[in-house]
Design a protein around this motif. Structure first.
Motif, PDB file in Angstrom:
ATOM      1  N   ARG A   1     -25.136  24.542 -50.495  1.00 19.03           N
ATOM      2  CA  ARG A   1     -24.762  25.621 -49.573  1.00 19.03           C
ATOM      3  C   ARG A   1     -24.385  25.046 -48.214  1.00 19.03           C
ATOM      4  O   ARG A   1     -23.351  25.398 -47.634  1.00 19.03           O
ATOM      5  CB  ARG A   1     -25.929  26.590 -49.423  1.00 19.03           C
TER       6      ARG A   1
ATOM      7  N   GLY B   1     -21.138  23.270 -48.259  1.00 21.76           N
ATOM      8  CA  GLY B   1     -20.074  24.270 -48.282  1.00 21.76           C
ATOM      9  C   GLY B   1     -19.844  24.906 -46.916  1.00 21.76           C
ATOM     10  O   GLY B   1     -18.699  25.160 -46.526  1.00 21.76           O
TER      11      GLY B   1
ATOM     12  N   ALA C   1     -16.239  23.798 -46.754  1.00 24.57           N
ATOM     13  CA  ALA C   1     -15.476  24.666 -47.660  1.00 24.57           C
ATOM     14  C   ALA C   1     -14.980  25.954 -46.999  1.00 24.57           C
ATOM     15  O   ALA C   1     -14.380  26.784 -47.675  1.00 24.57           O
ATOM     16  CB  ALA C   1     -16.321  25.004 -48.892  1.00 24.57           C
TER      17      ALA C   1
END
Length: 147
Positions: free
Chosen positions: A98, A101, A105
């Motif tokens: 997480r 990301g 991301a």
């Protein structure tokens, strides 16, 4: 689960990362584990939340149960899946994914979910530390290979 599981063809039998990826490394398995961290869920709940094809969901749930990551108990006409101790131990890995990301991301300002503690505070960034508390990076570690 043992390293000598009959018929098991490990990607790299001596690497804990490779073995973990063999067990839970596909997209759907990790998302099922992520959702199971919110509490026990039925097949129908996983299907609704993830939008996964029923046959793939059935396969992944079976594999996660077979590998001791989820357990299942009957609840009326349905089965409820919940994390085992091994499944709960994946929490740190899910948080690390997480946080990666969050850093890599998403574009700046792009909306995203947040992981917070029970007081509503953001979870601190995970970083490995040595035995003496020194932060570790790839430059400060190496793998001792089995010969």
């Amino acid at each position: 689960m043992t390293d000598t599981e009959p018929g098991r063809d490990w990607t790299d039998p001596t690497c804990p990362v490779a073995r973990t990826i063999d067990l839970v490394g596909d997209r759907w398995s990790l998302l099922i584990v992520r959702d199971a961290m919110d509490g026990p869920a039925s097949f129908t709940e996983f299907h609704r939340r993830l939008g996964i094809a029923r046959n793939i969901l059935s396969d992944r749930l079976r594999r996660l149960v077979d590998h001791g990551i989820l357990s299942t108990t009957p609840s009326g006409r349905r089965h409820v899946y919940k994390l085992t101790g091994a499944g709960r131990d994946l929490f740190t890995a899910i948080v690390a994914l997480r946080q990666w990301g969050e850093r890599h991301a998403f574009a700046d300002g792009e909306p995203r979910s947040r992981l917070v503690d029970t007081e509503g505070r953001p979870v601190a960034e995970l970083r490995p530390h040595g035995q003496d508390g020194t932060p570790l990076t790839t430059d400060a570690t190496h793998v001792e290979r089995v010969v």
